[in-house]
Design a protein around this motif. Sequence first.
Motif, PDB file in Angstrom:
ATOM      1  N   UNK A   1       0.549  64.693 -72.659  1.00  0.00           N
ATOM      2  CA  UNK A   1       1.070  65.069 -73.961  1.00  0.00           C
ATOM      3  C   UNK A   1       1.061  63.857 -74.876  1.00  0.00           C
ATOM      4  N   UNK A   2       0.675  64.098 -76.129  1.00  0.00           N
ATOM      5  CA  UNK A   2       0.519  63.008 -77.089  1.00  0.00           C
ATOM      6  C   UNK A   2       1.480  63.186 -78.254  1.00  0.00           C
ATOM      7  N   UNK A   3       1.980  62.087 -78.737  1.00  0.00           N
ATOM      8  CA  UNK A   3       2.777  62.111 -79.971  1.00  0.00           C
ATOM      9  C   UNK A   3       1.821  61.844 -81.127  1.00  0.00           C
ATOM     10  N   UNK A   4       1.567  62.850 -81.928  1.00  0.00           N
ATOM     11  CA  UNK A   4       0.630  62.691 -83.032  1.00  0.00           C
ATOM     12  C   UNK A   4       1.310  61.994 -84.202  1.00  0.00           C
ATOM     13  N   UNK A   5       0.534  61.149 -84.888  1.00  0.00           N
ATOM     14  CA  UNK A   5       1.030  60.466 -86.075  1.00  0.00           C
ATOM     15  C   UNK A   5      -0.124  60.013 -86.941  1.00  0.00           C
ATOM     16  N   UNK A   6       0.207  59.485 -88.104  1.00  0.00           N
ATOM     17  CA  UNK A   6      -0.827  59.038 -89.039  1.00  0.00           C
ATOM     18  C   UNK A   6      -1.695  57.926 -88.465  1.00  0.00           C
TER      19      UNK A   6
ATOM     20  N   UNK B   1      -9.765  53.871 -80.459  1.00  0.00           N
ATOM     21  CA  UNK B   1      -9.311  55.252 -80.314  1.00  0.00           C
ATOM     22  C   UNK B   1      -8.712  55.488 -78.930  1.00  0.00           C
ATOM     23  N   UNK B   2      -9.368  54.957 -77.883  1.00  0.00           N
ATOM     24  CA  UNK B   2      -8.836  55.109 -76.526  1.00  0.00           C
ATOM     25  C   UNK B   2      -7.447  54.484 -76.413  1.00  0.00           C
ATOM     26  N   UNK B   3      -7.267  53.313 -77.018  1.00  0.00           N
ATOM     27  CA  UNK B   3      -5.958  52.652 -77.011  1.00  0.00           C
ATOM     28  C   UNK B   3      -4.936  53.478 -77.798  1.00  0.00           C
ATOM     29  N   UNK B   4      -5.380  54.069 -78.907  1.00  0.00           N
ATOM     30  CA  UNK B   4      -4.492  54.912 -79.712  1.00  0.00           C
ATOM     31  C   UNK B   4      -4.001  56.114 -78.922  1.00  0.00           C
ATOM     32  N   UNK B   5      -4.926  56.759 -78.187  1.00  0.00           N
ATOM     33  CA  UNK B   5      -4.547  57.911 -77.367  1.00  0.00           C
ATOM     34  C   UNK B   5      -3.557  57.486 -76.282  1.00  0.00           C
ATOM     35  N   UNK B   6      -3.846  56.359 -75.629  1.00  0.00           N
ATOM     36  CA  UNK B   6      -2.930  55.869 -74.596  1.00  0.00           C
ATOM     37  C   UNK B   6      -1.562  55.562 -75.192  1.00  0.00           C
ATOM     38  N   UNK B   7      -1.544  54.940 -76.364  1.00  0.00           N
ATOM     39  CA  UNK B   7      -0.278  54.639 -77.023  1.00  0.00           C
ATOM     40  C   UNK B   7       0.479  55.892 -77.420  1.00  0.00           C
TER      41      UNK B   7
ATOM     42  N   UNK C   1       4.138  56.894 -76.277  1.00  0.00           N
ATOM     43  CA  UNK C   1       5.144  57.185 -77.300  1.00  0.00           C
ATOM     44  C   UNK C   1       5.813  58.539 -77.047  1.00  0.00           C
ATOM     45  N   UNK C   2       5.013  59.535 -76.613  1.00  0.00           N
ATOM     46  CA  UNK C   2       5.596  60.844 -76.320  1.00  0.00           C
ATOM     47  C   UNK C   2       6.585  60.739 -75.162  1.00  0.00           C
TER      48      UNK C   2
END
Length: 364
Positions: free
Chosen positions: A294-299, A340-346, A350-351
Motif C-alpha cells: 500500500x502506498x501513500x500518494x502525494x504530490x 521513481x523507484x525510490x519514491x514508490x519505496x518511500x 510513509x503509508x
Amino acid sequence: MLARALFGALAGVSLAAGIAGGLWRLGVAVPDPLSFASAGQVLLVHAALMVCGFLGTVIGIERAVAVKQRWAFLAPLASGTGALCLAFGQQAAGAWLGVAAAMVFLAVNALVVRRQRAAHTLLLALGAAAWVAGNLLFAAGRDGGAVFPWWFAFLVMTIAAERLEMTRLMRRRPAAGAALHALLLLLLAGAACSGAAPLAGGLAYGVALALLAAWLAVFDIARRTLFTHGISRYMAVCLLGGYAWLGIAGVAWAAAALGWPARDAALHALGLGFVVSMVMGHAPVVLPAIARIKLRFGAFFYLPLVALHLSLFVRLALGSFSVPLRAAGASLNAAAIIFFAVTVAGAAVAWRIQHGAEGARKAR
C-alpha cells in the motif's frame, strides 16, 4: 512472501542490467553487465532486458494474479530467469526462455479471452502473440529492425487494451472502435513487414503509432480526469504526457525508416516517454493489487515524472546536436527511473508509518 520477493528480485535485476547496458552502450562509465563484442548485440540485449526481462515479468505477474492460476506464474518466472541469463552473457538460453515465457503468457491470455470475450481481452491476446513473434525472431538471431517492432507492439497493444477496458463505459461513436482496431492492425502489419521491407514496414509502423497517439488523446478518459484531484489527476497527467511521446515516437519511427538519424528518438520516445510514463501512472494502483504493497500518494509522485520528461528532452532534443548531451540525457533517464523507484519505496514506508501511528492512537 518468498515468491513475491523472488519475482521482485528478477524484475529488479532485469531493470538494473538493462539500464546499465543502455548507459554503457552510450559510453557512460558504468560496470558492463554484458559480454558481447558487437555494439548491435548490446543494443538488442539491452532492449531484451528492459522489454522482456523487466516489463514482461511485471506484466506477466499482473496477469497471473488476475487469472489466479499457479501455472500462469511460469511466464514471469521464465522471462525473469531468461533476463538473468542475458545479463550474464548466455544469450541463447536467455532468448529461448523468453520464447517459453511468451508462449505461457499467450496461453494465459487465451484463458482470459475464454472467460471474458471482449474487445480489450482480444487485444491483450494479440499483444501476447506479438511478444511470441518478437521473441522467436530474437532467438533466431534476427536484428533489431525485425525484432523491435514486435516487442513494442506487445507493449503498445497491452496498454491500448487496458485503456480500452478503462474507457469501455464512455460514450463514443461506433466508428471510433473500428478506427482503433484498424490502427492496431496497421501496427501489426508494419511489424510484420519491417524485417523484409524496412521502408514500407517502418512507415506503416510510424503512422500507426502517431495516429494511435491521437486516438488515445481524444478518446481516453484522461481528458476528463485531468480536471479532478489526487491520484486521478496524476494518472491523467502521466497518460496524456505519454501520448505526446507516442506521437513523437511515431513521427521519429517513420523518419528513421526514410533514412533520417532518428532511431534513438523513435526507440526511446516510445520505450521511455510512452511506456515508462504509463508505468509511472499505473504503479500507484497496480502495485497494491499485485504486490500487496500500500502506498501513500502525494504530490511528490510528480517529481520523478517531471524528471523523466526533462531528461528525455535533454537526450532527444539537445542530444541530437551533441553526443555528450545525449549521454547526459541517458544518465538522467536512468536517474529518473531510479528516482521513481525510490519514491514508490518511500510512499510504502510513509503509508506504514501513517497507519501505524493511527493504529497506536486507536489502541490508546
